[in-house]
Design an enzyme around this catalytic site. Sequence first.
Site, PDB file in Angstrom:
ATOM      1  N   PHE A 156       0.835  -1.204   0.000  1.00 41.97           N
ATOM      2  CA  PHE A 156       0.000   0.000   0.000  1.00 41.97           C
ATOM      3  C   PHE A 156       0.867   1.251   0.000  1.00 41.97           C
ATOM      4  CE2 PHE A 156      -2.847   3.106   2.232  1.00 41.97           C
ATOM      5  CZ  PHE A 156      -3.712   3.273   1.167  1.00 41.97           C
ATOM      6  N   TYR A 157       1.989   1.202   0.731  1.00 41.28           N
ATOM      7  CA  TYR A 157       2.931   2.327   0.744  1.00 41.28           C
ATOM      8  C   TYR A 157       3.370   2.655  -0.682  1.00 41.28           C
ATOM      9  CZ  TYR A 157       7.569   4.508   0.997  1.00 41.28           C
ATOM     10  OH  TYR A 157       8.658   5.319   0.804  1.00 41.28           O
ATOM     11  N   ALA A 158       3.764   1.634  -1.435  1.00 38.91           N
ATOM     12  CA  ALA A 158       4.212   1.839  -2.814  1.00 38.91           C
ATOM     13  C   ALA A 158       3.074   2.366  -3.685  1.00 38.91           C
ATOM     14  CB  ALA A 158       4.767   0.540  -3.379  1.00 38.91           C
TER      15      ALA A 158
END
Length: 270
Positions: A156-158
């Site tokens: 999700f960060y990416a």
Amino acid sequence: MKLKKTKILITGCAGFIGFHVCKKFLEKNYVVYGLDNINKYYDINLKKKRIKKLKKFKKFKLFKIDLSNKTQLKKIFKNYSFSKVINLAAQAGVRYSLINPESYVKSNLIGFFNLIELSKTHKIKHFIYASTSSVYGMNNKQPLSEKDAVDHPIQFYAATKRSNELIAHSYSHLFNLPTTGLRFFTVYGPWGRPDMMIIKFISSFFKKRTFKLYNYGNHVRDFTYIGDVVEILQKLLKKNKSLHVNDVLNICSNKPINLKKIISFLIKEN
């Protein structure tokens, strides 16, 4: 306007990369406005120590706010005159996004939108922002190229960082806002984040604690020294005819190293 008098807004100034960028630019006689919410993702005392060093410079001013607070951010843009914006503020960490995804939405999406929208409104000359090598997902090709596909981020960060790149691209196209995204590859160096692999290993080594090495240390990482990152950012602030209005650049050594080799070196040196 002479370059040395350029006024820059740098977000994430209490963070690892942001601190080093602010410090170097202040040493070069830039006027630096630093912004940070100084959250509790990792040791606040470390962040405060970084800020304390920056406050020794007369041309540094700190704004302690969250990028998601658009009302406060508007006041800063209205009351101060920036020509360049370097956005290094973000909720970092891949694993943390699994347990607290909301913080990534707040900082990396809402905060990013607020900042780029105000940069458009106030006709900022160059909007530089941090992305990540994580946008390449499971692509194991070496070396990675900016031309490689980044349509399948696996964290999700990416995904939030890839969203930043797409938002920046659209703003460049629609409003002719010059933007440059920086895909950082495992930045390391002094004053590093305690949640990063090298710092965690060194800390575990001296405290005689167990160090968890994921995937048996078979991961390969492209490590980038913080001093090189700062130098690249300095060059990007200057007018560069080779840059397009919406470039995204890999920031790396282009010499990937196996983690087991890194650990062997650290053990030998310590």
